[in-house]
Design a protein around this motif. Structure first.
Motif, PDB file in Angstrom:
ATOM      1  N   UNK A  10      53.481  73.589  40.826  1.00  0.00           N
ATOM      2  CA  UNK A  10      54.547  74.518  41.219  1.00  0.00           C
ATOM      3  C   UNK A  10      55.739  73.843  41.892  1.00  0.00           C
ATOM      4  N   UNK A  11      55.522  72.766  42.631  1.00  0.00           N
ATOM      5  CA  UNK A  11      56.633  72.092  43.301  1.00  0.00           C
ATOM      6  C   UNK A  11      57.580  71.500  42.265  1.00  0.00           C
ATOM      7  N   UNK A  12      57.015  70.897  41.225  1.00  0.00           N
ATOM      8  CA  UNK A  12      57.839  70.303  40.178  1.00  0.00           C
ATOM      9  C   UNK A  12      58.625  71.384  39.427  1.00  0.00           C
ATOM     10  N   UNK A  13      57.972  72.477  39.099  1.00  0.00           N
ATOM     11  CA  UNK A  13      58.645  73.565  38.381  1.00  0.00           C
ATOM     12  C   UNK A  13      59.739  74.196  39.229  1.00  0.00           C
ATOM     13  N   UNK A  14      59.477  74.330  40.524  1.00  0.00           N
ATOM     14  CA  UNK A  14      60.482  74.926  41.409  1.00  0.00           C
ATOM     15  C   UNK A  14      61.725  74.054  41.476  1.00  0.00           C
ATOM     16  N   UNK A  15      61.528  72.740  41.505  1.00  0.00           N
ATOM     17  CA  UNK A  15      62.679  71.833  41.536  1.00  0.00           C
ATOM     18  C   UNK A  15      63.479  71.915  40.238  1.00  0.00           C
ATOM     19  N   UNK A  16      62.787  71.961  39.114  1.00  0.00           N
ATOM     20  CA  UNK A  16      63.471  72.050  37.826  1.00  0.00           C
ATOM     21  C   UNK A  16      64.224  73.368  37.713  1.00  0.00           C
ATOM     22  N   UNK A  17      63.627  74.438  38.206  1.00  0.00           N
ATOM     23  CA  UNK A  17      64.255  75.758  38.124  1.00  0.00           C
ATOM     24  C   UNK A  17      65.379  75.941  39.139  1.00  0.00           C
ATOM     25  N   UNK A  18      65.651  74.930  39.947  1.00  0.00           N
ATOM     26  CA  UNK A  18      66.747  75.006  40.918  1.00  0.00           C
ATOM     27  C   UNK A  18      67.972  74.235  40.447  1.00  0.00           C
ATOM     28  N   UNK A  19      67.946  73.732  39.234  1.00  0.00           N
ATOM     29  CA  UNK A  19      69.046  72.928  38.706  1.00  0.00           C
ATOM     30  C   UNK A  19      69.769  73.664  37.591  1.00  0.00           C
ATOM     31  N   UNK A  20      70.951  73.212  37.273  1.00  0.00           N
ATOM     32  CA  UNK A  20      71.735  73.636  36.116  1.00  0.00           C
ATOM     33  C   UNK A  20      72.008  75.136  36.096  1.00  0.00           C
TER      34      UNK A  20
END
Length: 87
Positions: A10-20
């Motif tokens: 979840x930490x990795x997905x949250x970071x990706x979903x906070x970009x672009x």
């Protein structure tokens, strides 16, 4: 719009979903993303969610129990049964 991700990372997905574009939509409040840790729904002490394939070979197989329990919890939090995309 609400998106719930059930994942082991979840930490990795949250970071990706906070970009672009997705990150900007979240910042404006147009998109609400929740990342759920599947390991939180295991019943064993080791928080194990996978096992070796029964026929042998490479890879791992996820147990259905933690995935199903996580999905039930997501349904309760959302207040309805959401559309499901399972990969």
């Amino acid at each position: 719009m609400r998106i719930d991700l059930m994942t082991l990372f979840p930490e990795m997905c949250d970071r990706v979903m906070s970009e672009s574009i997705i990150g900007r939509a979240r910042a404006r409040g147009d998109l609400d993303v929740h990342c759920h840790q599947i390991r939180d729904y295991t019943l064993n002490r080791q928080c194990q969610v996978d096992d070796y394939p029964y026929g042998g070979g490479m890879g791992m197989v996820l147990y259905p129990q933690p995935i199903a329990d996580c999905f039930r919890a997501v349904c309760e939090q959302a207040g309805t049964r959401p559309h499901l995309i399972y990969m």
